[in-house]
Scaffold this active site. Structure first.
Site, PDB file in Angstrom:
ATOM      1  CB  THR A 168      -1.098  -0.589   1.215  1.00 36.91           C
ATOM      2  OG1 THR A 168      -1.484  -1.504   1.253  1.00 36.91           O
ATOM      3  CG2 THR A 168      -1.755   1.544   1.147  1.00 36.91           C
ATOM      4  CB  THR A 169       3.524   2.642   2.604  1.00 38.49           C
ATOM      5  OG1 THR A 169       3.145   2.178   3.755  1.00 38.49           O
ATOM      6  CG2 THR A 169       4.188   3.820   2.690  1.00 38.49           C
ATOM      7  N   GLY A 214       0.596  -4.782  11.950  1.00 41.32           N
ATOM      8  CA  GLY A 214       0.468  -4.188  10.816  1.00 41.32           C
ATOM      9  C   GLY A 214       0.224  -3.051  11.443  1.00 41.32           C
ATOM     10  CB  SER A 241       4.118   3.193   6.066  1.00 47.03           C
ATOM     11  OG  SER A 241       2.877   4.113   7.569  1.00 47.03           O
ATOM     12  CE  LYS A 282       1.623  -5.293   5.585  1.00 47.56           C
ATOM     13  NZ  LYS A 282       0.933  -4.345   6.537  1.00 47.56           N
ATOM     14  CE1 TYR A 318      -1.239  -4.569   3.860  1.00 46.12           C
ATOM     15  CE2 TYR A 318      -0.293  -5.004   1.885  1.00 46.12           C
ATOM     16  CZ  TYR A 318      -0.715  -3.803   2.946  1.00 46.12           C
ATOM     17  OH  TYR A 318      -0.716  -3.311   3.472  1.00 46.12           O
ATOM     18  CB  THR A 358      -3.370  -4.553   7.847  1.00 47.53           C
ATOM     19  OG1 THR A 358      -1.392  -4.577   7.807  1.00 47.53           O
ATOM     20  CG2 THR A 358      -2.560  -2.523   7.693  1.00 47.53           C
ATOM     21  CG  ASP A 407       3.074   1.585  11.575  1.00 44.12           C
ATOM     22  OD1 ASP A 407       2.350   0.337  11.290  1.00 44.12           O
ATOM     23  OD2 ASP A 407       3.839   2.781  10.738  1.00 44.12           O
ATOM     24  CD  GLU A 408      -2.013   3.496  13.683  1.00 44.83           C
ATOM     25  OE1 GLU A 408      -1.262   3.413  13.277  1.00 44.83           O
ATOM     26  OE2 GLU A 408      -3.055   3.307  13.416  1.00 44.83           O
TER      27      GLU A 408
END
Lengths: 304, 304, 304, 304
Positions: free
Chosen positions: A49-50, A194, A213, A169, A139, A171, A196-197
């Site tokens: 995606t990124t 997946g 990302s 993965k 993913y 997310t 980060d926050e």
């Protein structure tokens, strides 16, 4: 896959560097890899995606993969995203990844005609995964793909059809499902966190690797978070996680992790240019504003 | 575009013929075009949703376009769908359509990164439409693309940026919005009705052309519907519409208009094969069941 | 139900009149009924979405029902919406409607815990419908209730469990499904068209009655539309439908059919006040703006 | 609110006990409170989703509140959910909670007409919260209410309008937003974690209290989880969390946390009966199956 070692730690999802005219800027990959390796990142999940894979042609995706394999030089594991709505293109990309020296492949679900069940998703991925000897990661990202298949059920079924199925993965905000994947079959499958926050949540539940990302430019913050977590200092880890939330708040104001994050790379010294359409170009004024917002949260000091 | 004539009547959205191994079966295009021309269809909208464009490579899409232009021989207008998540691929396809003798192009919105406003959608389409002199139709289909931009606003803005903007293929249940598009600028834009099972609604509101997948095999039913409508026999037209609902009920039971509809083509004498994954293959047993269900509603007599 | 006559023509969905302090203003019901009867409306569907039933207490809903029965005086059929998430409250309201002289009842699906199938919806409604001898209409409105049960299947199943099941108020964009309901069992069930801005579509498909909020203040436009439709002048009917779209565009700019429409009533001479929270109050400035926007489309002349 | 102590530990969301005929069975509340107090639960959040508030009349909700206040006897804090689509009913319930001896109130957003912004949500809640001196918790649950307002923004705005605003019951998978709420204004607002199956994630991010339905019958598992977490034994805590996932998998197979969970109470010795419609009744066969499934995961031993 006998000697394949599980992924560990932070895997960055690189932006695809582009020139002002939108063409690929592959010369940036080498310094980009230097930056990542130097900041404690352990691998790259490219052309996801990124990396704007959906906006790249098949041959561009191959060129990007070759550039990363060349630049990684054993410092970074290279996982190549080969997902496509067109199975023939995905197979072509998977074979290429296998031949160019990548370490693993990953693929998101097709998102035009959408598989409705784990069995349909296994049927879709089987010829793709089996076209290449590398470990394969599904993913899972329902927010972008619109495909919401029970992931643990997919892994259980998929493991029989795809000998290379290594994991997922993950997310998605459904962390109960992440737990189910971690529990499956005695922990047979890798679960790459997946989001980060909320990395700390994934670590708490048992994840040991993460793809994201913001690891492109803020890996030191997250590596400290992981250290504190491992040392049992959860409150300190939570404090670092809250700082990561502050970073994400900034990029959300600039169009999200792909558009806003890509702009940060220029400020970090690796100019990746703007995103391709339909993501809007980044102007000089917006770069200046972004820089001020990052300085206001002491970003450039804290990500060293 | 000076001499371009507006589309009228039924435009079929052809299935892409495939061999049992999944490769293109372009030899079927000629008899396919004969069938359509003979059943009162006026044009074809190729390589759209029904044509499985998302499952085709770029070069396959070009080959399909060339086959249809060759087979149409002036009997059918050929509109080539050039939409892609990758702008470079869309531009490549648009140029090819312009060079190979097609009559018009169409494109759906990108559906991975999704434009959020009419302005963003205009920015996306402008380089694509402007890369080719053919009339351009925006293919609005929020149910598949996830892109819900106000269409009348898009047309109003887009008409300034894209001189070739001819109108919209309107595949959405929001018929108030369809009215707004028909009203816009004194009726400047064509609105191609896109839901076969409610064609009568579109006609009532003022649409004069329609694109759909059931026109591949049931055009005579719809042409009678249009005749009754034009003669002011709305009750008779409604009765024909209800018959079209019966057909759609059958294909919905077999996976929808693309998968179920494609299977009907074999029963009509133009074998288009199965769909590509992720749509599941059609078995002989299912063909037999489909045939019985169609016979139960007297299909093969009524579509003559 | 032996002597019950099917609903025909326009049924208004009245706003619930309120004082500036938010209390009911039942004295407005009598002149409101006069206005509706004088404008060619045939009935009222009270305390539905437009009537803000969700914002009223049970006893307020009973008081509103009594006021409308008293004011209707045979000029208007009175259908009382009795839907609630609490079955006990719905049954209480249904019994009250049966006792106070209403002509029929209607109910939307519960929208907190949501029935997932036609069978579950039938199980829910059966004790409610059977608590009162009046004809019962299912109020289908997925956009507000989040309940998307196949309506024709519901009617087919429900007709066996609820002898009073008369039909459905169909407030949904899926007009194929509306056709299926109209076809069911030889046309046994009434289908009350529920989207004013596409009334012509419903008429074309065979609907003969319609419930809506704009019939409160613009019934003459729609009655002319119906006349033109019946006379076979579809183009003239479509022109009137487009005018109705213009009206709806205005109310959408003011918060939609409930909030914006309620404000129009004051401009029509029947002050219904503002909506209750969570719908925001209407200020004098906004009334003035609304009036100007309506004048700009010649509203006050055209709705006479 | 001066002496109000923040909530800590596990808050159960009780089921509302019902007789076989569907009427309230208030006599079960006393033994229910004994069970909870004995299992280490610190409070009860009554008449929320799990308590089927949407299926209860206003007077029933008041009776349930009185029964819990009487049974709690200082052993359990009593938070009364007063949310309703009808503001008048919510205010009536809030006043009653204030008078009957409850410790706090909570309310979900209205879910028929849905507030679209933090400001609209504050406008909605202000008269409700201000009608009673008790601490007020916003019950954020977008999956059921369909209301997705940025919660931290709501708290920041709401704190100015509602002096009693104590925090939020956060029942949503967006844990970044939970972090934002925890960070706000130096930790001024309580954030009650609301998804039992990921409690460990909430604890990691800094939450110190949690409201949930599985705490009704499995509190000892979660209290051990909290102990391990506090002792820095995250892996042991994760193992307990995975066991909680196993419990949730069972109740999901029986209709989810409300329907399936309520049935567990009978197996725990506090018969709460079946749910009201639209949730389907529980049969003896299903009770037997549920018991076997729970025994298969050693439930009755592990929740002691």
């Amino acid at each position: 896959m006998n000697n394949y070692r599980k992924l560990e730690g932070l895997i960055a999802a690189p932006f695809t560097p582009m020139n002002p005219d939108g063409s690929l800027r592959l010369s940036a990959v080498e310094p980009y890899a230097d930056l990542l390796a130097g900041s404690g990142v352990r691998g790259v999940f490219i052309c996801g995606t990124t990396g704007e894979s959906a906006s790249l042609t098949v041959s561009e995706r191959q060129a990007v993969a070759e550039a990363w394999v060349a630049a990684a030089r054993g410092r970074l594991k290279v996982i190549v995203h080969v997902g496509s709505n067109c199975a023939a293109d995905a197979i072509c990309l998977a074979r290429h990844a296998g031949q160019c020296g990548a370490d693993a492949i990953g693929a998101m679900a097709p998102y035009f005609f959408k598989p409705q069940s784990a069995a349909e998703l296994v049927a879709w991925f089987t010829p793709i995964a089996n076209s290449c000897p590398l470990p394969f990661y599904y993913y899972n990202m329902p927010s972008m793909s619109g495909v919401s298949v029970p992931v643990a059920e997919f892994l259980a079924l998929g493991g029989k059809a795809m000998p290379t199925l290594a994991g997922v993965k993950f997310t998605h905000n459904n962390l109960m499902e992440m737990s189910q994947c971690l529990m499956l079959d005695g922990g047979r499958y890798e679960v790459l966190h997946g989001y980060d926050e909320i990395l700390l949540c994934g670590l708490s539940l048992g994840a040991t690797a993460a793809v994201g990302s913001t690891y492109n430019y803020a890996a030191p913050v997250y590596n400290r978070l992981i250290e504190e977590f491992r040392a049992g200092n959860i409150a300190a880890a939570a404090e670092l996680q809250r700082y990561s939330v502050r970073i994400v708040e900034v990029i959300v104001r600039h169009g999200g992790g792909v558009r806003g994050g890509k702009a940060i790379m220029r400020l970090m010294g690796v100019d990746c240019g703007s995103c391709r359409l339909p993501l809007a170009p980044f102007t000089d004024e917006e770069y200046a504003l972004l820089k001020r917002e990052l300085e206001a949260i002491d970003f450039f000091d804290r990500v060293r």
